[in-house]
Design a protein around this motif. Structure first.
Motif, PDB file in Angstrom:
ATOM      1  N   GLN A 100       0.642  -0.757  -0.724  1.00 54.26           N
ATOM      2  CA  GLN A 100       0.266   0.118   0.165  1.00 54.26           C
ATOM      3  C   GLN A 100       0.913   1.427   0.096  1.00 54.26           C
ATOM      4  O   GLN A 100       0.003   2.521  -0.225  1.00 54.26           O
ATOM      5  CB  GLN A 100      -0.612   0.044   0.890  1.00 54.26           C
ATOM      6  CG  GLN A 100      -2.294  -0.539   1.208  1.00 54.26           C
ATOM      7  CD  GLN A 100      -2.840  -0.894   2.406  1.00 54.26           C
ATOM      8  OE1 GLN A 100      -2.875  -1.385   3.221  1.00 54.26           O
ATOM      9  NE2 GLN A 100      -4.330  -1.328   1.633  1.00 54.26           N
ATOM     10  N   ARG A 101       2.155   1.212  -0.024  1.00 58.88           N
ATOM     11  CA  ARG A 101       2.861   2.236   0.182  1.00 58.88           C
ATOM     12  C   ARG A 101       4.278   2.168  -0.977  1.00 58.88           C
ATOM     13  O   ARG A 101       5.114   0.893  -1.083  1.00 58.88           O
ATOM     14  CB  ARG A 101       3.327   3.428   1.307  1.00 58.88           C
ATOM     15  CG  ARG A 101       4.007   2.347   1.798  1.00 58.88           C
ATOM     16  CD  ARG A 101       5.154   2.874   3.830  1.00 58.88           C
ATOM     17  NE  ARG A 101       5.891   2.142   3.576  1.00 58.88           N
ATOM     18  CZ  ARG A 101       7.328   2.643   3.486  1.00 58.88           C
ATOM     19  NH1 ARG A 101       7.202   3.374   2.950  1.00 58.88           N
ATOM     20  NH2 ARG A 101       8.100   1.870   4.364  1.00 58.88           N
ATOM     21  N   GLN A 123      -4.804   4.697  -5.055  1.00 52.11           N
ATOM     22  CA  GLN A 123      -5.185   5.740  -4.630  1.00 52.11           C
ATOM     23  C   GLN A 123      -4.793   5.388  -2.749  1.00 52.11           C
ATOM     24  O   GLN A 123      -4.382   4.310  -2.789  1.00 52.11           O
ATOM     25  CB  GLN A 123      -7.193   5.539  -3.958  1.00 52.11           C
ATOM     26  CG  GLN A 123      -7.071   6.169  -5.957  1.00 52.11           C
ATOM     27  CD  GLN A 123      -6.863   7.220  -6.138  1.00 52.11           C
ATOM     28  OE1 GLN A 123      -6.481   8.286  -5.205  1.00 52.11           O
ATOM     29  NE2 GLN A 123      -6.895   8.067  -8.067  1.00 52.11           N
ATOM     30  N   PRO A 124      -4.942   6.617  -1.611  1.00 58.07           N
ATOM     31  CA  PRO A 124      -4.639   5.999  -0.377  1.00 58.07           C
ATOM     32  C   PRO A 124      -5.246   4.355  -0.138  1.00 58.07           C
ATOM     33  O   PRO A 124      -6.598   4.721  -0.123  1.00 58.07           O
ATOM     34  CB  PRO A 124      -5.015   7.118  -0.172  1.00 58.07           C
ATOM     35  CG  PRO A 124      -4.962   8.780  -0.220  1.00 58.07           C
ATOM     36  CD  PRO A 124      -5.267   7.535  -1.991  1.00 58.07           C
ATOM     37  N   GLY A 125      -4.599   3.756   0.273  1.00 59.88           N
ATOM     38  CA  GLY A 125      -5.343   2.242   0.783  1.00 59.88           C
ATOM     39  C   GLY A 125      -5.404   1.283  -0.386  1.00 59.88           C
ATOM     40  O   GLY A 125      -5.921   0.542   0.356  1.00 59.88           O
ATOM     41  N   PRO A 151      -5.753   5.777   5.808  1.00 61.88           N
ATOM     42  CA  PRO A 151      -6.710   5.438   4.319  1.00 61.88           C
ATOM     43  C   PRO A 151      -6.869   4.329   4.827  1.00 61.88           C
ATOM     44  O   PRO A 151      -6.096   4.031   5.120  1.00 61.88           O
ATOM     45  CB  PRO A 151      -5.442   6.446   3.536  1.00 61.88           C
ATOM     46  CG  PRO A 151      -3.981   6.090   4.643  1.00 61.88           C
ATOM     47  CD  PRO A 151      -4.330   6.569   5.879  1.00 61.88           C
ATOM     48  N   HIS A 152      -7.741   4.131   3.926  1.00 65.05           N
ATOM     49  CA  HIS A 152      -8.246   2.498   4.295  1.00 65.05           C
ATOM     50  C   HIS A 152      -9.494   3.159   2.542  1.00 65.05           C
ATOM     51  O   HIS A 152      -9.519   3.941   2.877  1.00 65.05           O
ATOM     52  CB  HIS A 152      -8.868   2.250   5.156  1.00 65.05           C
ATOM     53  CG  HIS A 152     -10.467   2.676   5.531  1.00 65.05           C
ATOM     54  ND1 HIS A 152      -9.656   3.728   6.860  1.00 65.05           N
ATOM     55  CD2 HIS A 152     -11.616   2.037   5.100  1.00 65.05           C
ATOM     56  CE1 HIS A 152     -11.429   3.818   6.365  1.00 65.05           C
ATOM     57  NE2 HIS A 152     -12.208   3.474   6.134  1.00 65.05           N
ATOM     58  N   THR A 153      -9.542   1.552   2.602  1.00 63.02           N
ATOM     59  CA  THR A 153     -10.252   0.838   1.479  1.00 63.02           C
ATOM     60  C   THR A 153     -11.774   0.289   2.038  1.00 63.02           C
ATOM     61  O   THR A 153     -11.867   0.206   3.285  1.00 63.02           O
ATOM     62  CB  THR A 153      -9.794   0.444   0.611  1.00 63.02           C
ATOM     63  OG1 THR A 153      -9.849  -0.818   0.568  1.00 63.02           O
ATOM     64  CG2 THR A 153      -9.272   1.653  -0.466  1.00 63.02           C
ATOM     65  N   PRO A 164     -13.474   3.009  -2.869  1.00 61.25           N
ATOM     66  CA  PRO A 164     -13.042   3.993  -2.027  1.00 61.25           C
ATOM     67  C   PRO A 164     -14.181   4.341  -0.917  1.00 61.25           C
ATOM     68  O   PRO A 164     -15.172   4.846  -1.480  1.00 61.25           O
ATOM     69  CB  PRO A 164     -12.674   4.524  -2.876  1.00 61.25           C
ATOM     70  CG  PRO A 164     -12.710   4.406  -4.571  1.00 61.25           C
ATOM     71  CD  PRO A 164     -13.347   3.122  -4.384  1.00 61.25           C
TER      72      PRO A 164
END
Length: 853
Positions: free
Chosen positions: A77-78, A212-214, A675-677, A532
């Motif tokens: 995730q990053r 996207q974030p997460g 941040p999460h999905t 999202p």
């Protein structure tokens, strides 16, 4: 004392060896089953061990290519920070790969899930990516005429109905398929995927707007060291860990490029080795029968030797030497065939294995197989040899061995016990999974004892049944329980092989029914990944309008990796075999105010909505496998941050429902602001068909290109295929046990041939016709075959039930076809071999028997 020079070389040999060699001249035919059983069992063990070695050696030799470098560092995730990248680049060239699942859409509207792989200009660092057409990867993936290039595998082209040159959409980007991937060097390191491969460049990934974030994406950084020596590799990995302790890198090196595959190879090899050992143990019965039959045929020779003053020890030594020589021949044949098996298998399976094998003669595997063969020979021949030496001369000079049995000295029973204990010890010491090996051996021993009990019970029942009026039925019943009856050998020889095959068939049936039946009925229709959070309400409304009546469920999701348990680094934890997978890679995690659906609280208390402490709920069985209890602390790395939470409670999870659930569920305060999905499921109402699902899939891919949609039916079909392929391979391997059982049965019937000759001649002299005798023997063999089949079905069913319900924890499904198959096999072999031997016995000249009566 040295023999004179004029003495023949043979005369210089020890007396027991000279007698053994002379006796072997006429013993070749009688020892066919002996040799065949040993050869088959030793071959299977040697072949499995050598082929497993070829697989692991191939993995080790190609580890650098499979991994894509000397070391691989993965983040979830990053992306790596500039400082972390500099730390990696200090070791040598670095290649960055992003891996995620996405939806690909053709211009026709067809859509499918793909395993998206975004590579940079340095890819591949090691190995060669083969494409059609064969052009540089950078050229094929570059942007031309306003569209980035992409490479697809043949499966993807078929699913979307596209060809090279056509366009597909992924996320917000339109891609042109410029080629087909024919060989991907690092494919094995990624494991099994849910969809076909689609490869793009890093610039194209940015254009898709999927990150996207997460977002659920894995960033993999492969490093090719300037100094590739093993010490330098270990030192480099240690420097990276020390230089970026909070990064949360999942690290792999070239010597463990595909650890899950290596573990699976080891487990399958262990299972097949145990199956080979079972075949060898069943063959041991044939070895014992062959030795007993040979000694019975040599009773006059033994009587002569003893009458001339030979001691018990001399007789025992002579025939033990003879058995040892024959065993050496059988073991040698098995080793030769087993050593050749990896080369044959490599040639046959070269197209199915995605890396070059390294077949070779493995001394360790051959030595283990030879040791098994020698121990089985000892365990099953010492007792009949001891009995033969104890028989008195008066009994040996009769036409058949007398019924008087003298128990051999205790030392022989002790020696047999030591040989069996050595077998168990060797199997345990060489096992990949000690617990599984001991369970397997205990089950095999239990079945052996149980089969012996079934045979004795069958004989006791036959002895006490009322005598039928029919002559054929009366004779058949008497043959089942008379002294020297074939009942114990027939039940033991066929029972174990049929029980094993029945159990495997029923496990296969239960798995298939679970995947395609009850699991498919309980499972949701779709999984949605990377929804999202800001779009969830709009997405839910969209589904409600397109699929009215469908049940929608969602939970927040992040990805994290356990880095410490109770303050102990994860790599130093020694979990149970069932729980080890939790520590091997990143896991999906969630947070919730309430106990998740499909979970039941079994220990501790759930937190309240106002809880501010970092708490975690752990799945009960996995917590036990990791040695965790309530109050212990668990540290996970999420988005590059290490977070420590206290275990507040334990849950029991119904994984079979395929609903949304997690090993770890945290209190909401633990990830406040992270941040999460959203992970969501949609369960269509009853009556919804496959066409409706496909139509919805197309609409979703068009309206929400960044959301990954997994159609559960397709995933279950893929799982069903994997189970079917694995079951077929295991069933074929298990046929070795049945083949050995058939050999033992044939040998047992051959050993009883002389008894049948005597019976047939006496009965024919008393007026019995050939038809009556064949009918009587046919009833005897049919009864034995049917009794053996009933036991095999019962034992196989019970074994499969325990494995399916206790180990796999799924529903059990009985298969009438498997039961009827066991009955048919038992009847076919017992009747076929039995009547063939009977026909030969009825054809024997009566004068040879009558003159000795």
């Amino acid at each position: 004392m040295t023999a004179p020079p004029h003495v023949a070389p043979a005369a210089r040999l020890p007396l027991a060896l000279r007698f053994a060699l002379r006796e072997l001249r006429g013993a070749r035919r009688g020892f066919f089953v002996f040799l065949a059983c040993l050869t088959l069992g030793v071959m299977s063990i040697a072949g499995v061990g050598s082929f497993a070695r070829a697989l692991t050696e191939g993995l080790a030799r190609e580890g650098r290519t499979i991994l894509g470098g000397d070391a691989a560092f993965t983040l979830i995730q990053r992306e790596a920070s500039p400082e972390e990248l500099a730390l990696l680049a200090a070791g040598g060239p670095v290649s960055r790969v992003a891996s995620l699942r996405a939806m690909a859409r053709a211009e026709t509207g067809e859509a499918t899930l793909v395993e998206l792989k975004a590579v940079d200009g340095a890819y591949p660092l090691v190995g060669t990516l083969e494409t059609r057409p064969a052009e540089p990867v950078a050229d094929l993936l570059a942007a031309r005429d306003g569209a980035f290039g992409a490479l697809a595998d043949a499966t993807l082209l078929g699913r979307l109905g596209v060809k090279v040159g056509d366009r597909v959409a992924v996320g917000a980007a339109t891609l042109v398929i410029r080629g087909e991937v024919t060989a991907e060097p690092d494919r094995l390191s990624a494991g099994v995927g849910f969809g076909p491969r689609l490869m793009i460049g890093q610039d194209a990934l940015a254009a898709t707007e999927l990150i996207q974030p997460g977002s659920l994406v894995r960033w993999i950084y492969r490093v090719r060291l300037d100094d590739g020596a093993d010490p330098a590799l270990a030192a480099f990995v240690e420097r990276v860990r020390a230089g970026a302790p909070e990064a949360g890198f999942e690290v792999r090196t070239r010597d463990a490029a595909s650890p899950q595959l290596e573990r699976n190879v080891g487990r399958i090899a262990q299972y097949l080795t145990l199956v080979g050992l079972t075949a060898l143990l069943v063959g041991g019965v044939g070895v014992a029968n062959a030795v007993a039959s040979h000694l019975s045929a040599k009773r006059e020779t033994i009587a002569t030797l003893k009458a001339l003053g030979a001691t018990r020890g001399a007789v025992f030594g002579t025939y033990l030497t003879q058995v040892g020589l024959l065993a050496a021949i059988g073991i040698a044949l098995g080793l030769v065939l087993g050593a050749a098996l990896p080369f044959v298998a490599t040639f046959a399976a070269a197209q199915m294995i995605p890396f070059p094998l390294a077949p070779e003669v493995s001394p360790a595997a051959l030595a283990l197989a030879a040791l098994y063969g020698a121990l089985v020979t000892l365990a099953f021949t010492l007792w009949p040899l001891a009995r033969a030496q104890e028989a008195p001369v008066s009994a040996l000079f009769r036409d058949a061995l007398g019924e008087e049995r003298r128990r051999p000295p205790l030392i022989y029973a002790v020696l047999c016990g030591l040989a069996i204990a050595a077998l168990v010890g060797v199997a345990a010491l060489t096992a990949e999974d000690l617990r599984a090996a001991l369970i397997f051996l205990a089950a095999a021993a239990g079945v052996f004892v149980l089969l012996r009990g079934v045979a004795l019970l069958l004989m006791a029942v036959a002895r006490r049944l009322p005598r039928p009026r029919s002559t054929m039925a009366r004779l058949a019943l008497a043959n089942i329980h008379r002294p020297g009856a074939l009942t114990p050998t027939v039940v033991l020889s066929l029972g174990l092989g049929l029980s094993l095959l029945t159990a495997i068939a029923l496990i296969d049936r239960s798995l298939t029914d679970e995947i395609s039946g009850s699991l498919a009925e309980r499972a949701p229709s779709f999984f949605f990944v990377d929804v999202p959070g800001a779009q969830e309400a709009e997405f839910r409304d969209f589904l409600a309008a397109r699929a009215p009546g469908a049940a929608y469920k969602s939970v927040p999701m992040l990805r994290g990796r356990i880095v410490a348990l109770g303050g102990v680094p994860a790599e130093q934890v020694k979990p149970s075999a069932d729980a080890a997978w939790v520590l091997q890679s990143d896991r999906g995690i969630s947070f919730s105010d309430a106990v998740p659906e499909g979970s039941k609280l079994v220990a501790g208390e759930w937190w309240g909505p106002q809880e501010t402490e970092a708490l975690v709920s752990f799945e009960q069985k996995l917590a036990e496998g990791l040695g965790l209890a309530i109050g212990d602390r668990v540290t996970v790395n999420v988005l590059g941050r290490e977070i420590t939470a206290r275990i507040a409670n334990l849950r029991e999870v119904e994984w079979q429902r395929l609903g949304i659930n997690f090993v770890m569920v945290f209190s909401p305060a633990t990830f406040a602001g992270a941040p999460h999905t959203v992970l969501a499921t949609l369960t269509a109402p009853d009556g919804a068909g496959a066409d409706d699902e496909v139509a919805l899939l197309r609409e979703l891919a068009r309206a929400y290109p960044a959301i990954t949609t997994v159609r559960v039916k397709e995933a279950l079909e893929q799982a069903n295929k994997i189970v079917a392929d694995l079951s077929l391979g295991i069933r074929i391997a298990s046929l070795v046990t049945l083949l050995t059982s058939v050999l033992v049965l044939a040998g047992a019937l051959a050993a009883g041939h002389q008894h049948r000759v005597y019976d047939a001649v006496v009965l024919k002299t008393l007026g019995a016709t050939r038809a009556r005798l064949i009918g009587a023997y046919g009833l005897e063999y049919a009864g034995l075959g049917l009794a053996t089949a009933v036991f095999a079905v019962g034992a196989g069913t019970l074994s499969a039930y325990l494995v399916v319900t206790r180990v796999m924890e799924i529903g059990f499904a009985f298969s009438p076809a498997a039961a009827l198959g066991a009955v048919g096999i038992a009847l076919a072999f017992t009747l076929g071999f039995g009547l063939l031997g009977t026909w030969r016995a009825l054809s024997a000249p009566p004068v040879r028997v009558l003159r000795h009566l």
